[in-house]
Design a protein around this motif. Sequence first.
Motif, PDB file in Angstrom:
ATOM      1  N   PRO A 107       0.813  -1.222   0.000  1.00  0.00           N
ATOM      2  CA  PRO A 107       0.000   0.000   0.000  1.00  0.00           C
ATOM      3  C   PRO A 107       0.842   1.266   0.000  1.00  0.00           C
ATOM      4  N   SER A 108       0.326   2.272  -0.691  1.00  0.00           N
ATOM      5  CA  SER A 108       0.976   3.580  -0.659  1.00  0.00           C
ATOM      6  C   SER A 108       0.635   4.268   0.662  1.00  0.00           C
ATOM      7  N   VAL A 109       1.358   5.333   0.977  1.00  0.00           N
ATOM      8  CA  VAL A 109       1.164   6.086   2.214  1.00  0.00           C
ATOM      9  C   VAL A 109       0.833   7.524   1.845  1.00  0.00           C
ATOM     10  N   ASP A 110      -0.199   8.073   2.465  1.00  0.00           N
ATOM     11  CA  ASP A 110      -0.583   9.449   2.202  1.00  0.00           C
ATOM     12  C   ASP A 110       0.516  10.406   2.656  1.00  0.00           C
ATOM     13  N   VAL A 111       0.762  11.429   1.853  1.00  0.00           N
ATOM     14  CA  VAL A 111       1.824  12.394   2.136  1.00  0.00           C
ATOM     15  C   VAL A 111       1.637  13.061   3.495  1.00  0.00           C
ATOM     16  N   ASP A 112       0.395  13.297   3.912  1.00  0.00           N
ATOM     17  CA  ASP A 112       0.153  13.919   5.222  1.00  0.00           C
ATOM     18  C   ASP A 112       0.587  13.004   6.366  1.00  0.00           C
ATOM     19  N   ALA A 113       0.397  11.701   6.217  1.00  0.00           N
ATOM     20  CA  ALA A 113       0.831  10.760   7.251  1.00  0.00           C
ATOM     21  C   ALA A 113       2.351  10.735   7.357  1.00  0.00           C
ATOM     22  N   VAL A 114       3.034  10.803   6.214  1.00  0.00           N
ATOM     23  CA  VAL A 114       4.504  10.843   6.231  1.00  0.00           C
ATOM     24  C   VAL A 114       4.979  12.138   6.896  1.00  0.00           C
ATOM     25  N   ALA A 115       4.311  13.247   6.591  1.00  0.00           N
ATOM     26  CA  ALA A 115       4.676  14.527   7.203  1.00  0.00           C
ATOM     27  C   ALA A 115       4.471  14.491   8.715  1.00  0.00           C
ATOM     28  N   ARG A 116       3.353  13.931   9.176  1.00  0.00           N
ATOM     29  CA  ARG A 116       3.110  13.825  10.619  1.00  0.00           C
ATOM     30  C   ARG A 116       4.177  12.973  11.288  1.00  0.00           C
ATOM     31  N   ALA A 117       4.569  11.886  10.645  1.00  0.00           N
ATOM     32  CA  ALA A 117       5.619  11.028  11.203  1.00  0.00           C
ATOM     33  C   ALA A 117       6.944  11.781  11.293  1.00  0.00           C
ATOM     34  N   ALA A 118       7.265  12.552  10.255  1.00  0.00           N
ATOM     35  CA  ALA A 118       8.515  13.317  10.259  1.00  0.00           C
ATOM     36  C   ALA A 118       8.515  14.350  11.387  1.00  0.00           C
ATOM     37  N   VAL A 119       7.399  15.016  11.590  1.00  0.00           N
ATOM     38  CA  VAL A 119       7.299  15.999  12.683  1.00  0.00           C
ATOM     39  C   VAL A 119       7.447  15.296  14.031  1.00  0.00           C
ATOM     40  N   ALA A 120       6.798  14.133  14.197  1.00  0.00           N
ATOM     41  CA  ALA A 120       6.929  13.380  15.444  1.00  0.00           C
ATOM     42  C   ALA A 120       8.386  13.024  15.712  1.00  0.00           C
ATOM     43  N   GLY A 121       9.105  12.638  14.666  1.00  0.00           N
ATOM     44  CA  GLY A 121      10.518  12.320  14.827  1.00  0.00           C
ATOM     45  C   GLY A 121      11.346  13.542  15.178  1.00  0.00           C
ATOM     46  N   ALA A 122      11.084  14.651  14.508  1.00  0.00           N
ATOM     47  CA  ALA A 122      11.848  15.876  14.756  1.00  0.00           C
ATOM     48  C   ALA A 122      11.618  16.402  16.166  1.00  0.00           C
ATOM     49  N   LEU A 123      10.403  16.211  16.688  1.00  0.00           N
ATOM     50  CA  LEU A 123      10.073  16.689  18.038  1.00  0.00           C
ATOM     51  C   LEU A 123      10.454  15.686  19.131  1.00  0.00           C
ATOM     52  N   GLY A 124      10.966  14.521  18.744  1.00  0.00           N
ATOM     53  CA  GLY A 124      11.372  13.523  19.723  1.00  0.00           C
ATOM     54  C   GLY A 124      10.237  12.677  20.265  1.00  0.00           C
ATOM     55  N   LYS A 125       9.078  12.717  19.612  1.00  0.00           N
ATOM     56  CA  LYS A 125       7.945  11.914  20.060  1.00  0.00           C
ATOM     57  C   LYS A 125       8.028  10.475  19.567  1.00  0.00           C
ATOM     58  N   LYS A 126       8.855  10.233  18.550  1.00  0.00           N
ATOM     59  CA  LYS A 126       9.048   8.890  18.015  1.00  0.00           C
ATOM     60  C   LYS A 126      10.489   8.754  17.560  1.00  0.00           C
ATOM     61  N   SER A 127      11.096   7.620  17.855  1.00  0.00           N
ATOM     62  CA  SER A 127      12.472   7.329  17.446  1.00  0.00           C
ATOM     63  C   SER A 127      12.525   5.923  16.885  1.00  0.00           C
ATOM     64  N   GLY A 128      13.621   5.585  16.249  1.00  0.00           N
ATOM     65  CA  GLY A 128      13.814   4.241  15.709  1.00  0.00           C
ATOM     66  C   GLY A 128      13.449   4.173  14.243  1.00  0.00           C
ATOM     67  N   ILE A 129      12.676   3.159  13.876  1.00  0.00           N
ATOM     68  CA  ILE A 129      12.303   2.925  12.482  1.00  0.00           C
ATOM     69  C   ILE A 129      10.800   2.660  12.414  1.00  0.00           C
ATOM     70  N   VAL A 130      10.123   3.315  11.477  1.00  0.00           N
ATOM     71  CA  VAL A 130       8.736   2.959  11.162  1.00  0.00           C
ATOM     72  C   VAL A 130       8.738   2.512   9.697  1.00  0.00           C
ATOM     73  N   ASP A 131       8.210   1.325   9.456  1.00  0.00           N
ATOM     74  CA  ASP A 131       8.342   0.675   8.156  1.00  0.00           C
ATOM     75  C   ASP A 131       6.971   0.313   7.604  1.00  0.00           C
ATOM     76  N   GLY A 132       6.594   0.971   6.498  1.00  0.00           N
ATOM     77  CA  GLY A 132       5.335   0.660   5.837  1.00  0.00           C
ATOM     78  C   GLY A 132       4.187   1.519   6.311  1.00  0.00           C
ATOM     79  N   ARG A 133       3.115   1.502   5.532  1.00  0.00           N
ATOM     80  CA  ARG A 133       1.976   2.375   5.779  1.00  0.00           C
ATOM     81  C   ARG A 133       1.382   2.219   7.173  1.00  0.00           C
ATOM     82  N   ASP A 134       1.148   0.992   7.629  1.00  0.00           N
ATOM     83  CA  ASP A 134       0.477   0.798   8.902  1.00  0.00           C
ATOM     84  C   ASP A 134       1.238   1.426  10.063  1.00  0.00           C
ATOM     85  N   GLU A 135       2.551   1.250  10.097  1.00  0.00           N
ATOM     86  CA  GLU A 135       3.350   1.843  11.172  1.00  0.00           C
ATOM     87  C   GLU A 135       3.408   3.358  11.068  1.00  0.00           C
ATOM     88  N   ILE A 136       3.429   3.871   9.849  1.00  0.00           N
ATOM     89  CA  ILE A 136       3.508   5.322   9.652  1.00  0.00           C
ATOM     90  C   ILE A 136       2.203   5.987  10.059  1.00  0.00           C
TER      91      ILE A 136
END
Length: 107
Positions: free
Chosen positions: A75-104
């Motif tokens: 499955p493809s991933v919506d651009v807004d979901a990828v952006a939210r994940a990137a912001v979560a990473g930049a703010l330190g709310k999520k670390s490590g690896i998220v792989d694939g649509r469901d995790e993102i």
Amino acid sequence: LPGPAKVPRFVYISVASAISDGPGKFLFGDYMKGKAQAEAAVSQDFGATNSLIIRPAVISGPGAPLGPPPPPGVPSVDVDAVARAAVAGALGKKSGIVDGRDEIVAL
């Protein structure tokens, strides 16, 4: 601070393992190798707690880059979901690896 440039956190957009370990490995070998090398560098320089590696398959939606569709069953991933994940990473709310649509989209 982690990282050679005194950057406290790093977010890297890579490629889903469903593609890099499957058809992408054969069709885009050098590209996949480069993504793997970049992931290794991020992990080495920032560690799992100070970085987030996001692995979408194909990013879709308004404003997403144009590209081929994902392979069947990936499955493809919506651009807004990828952006939210990137912001979560930049703010330190999520670390490590998220792989694939469901995790993102779960972020």
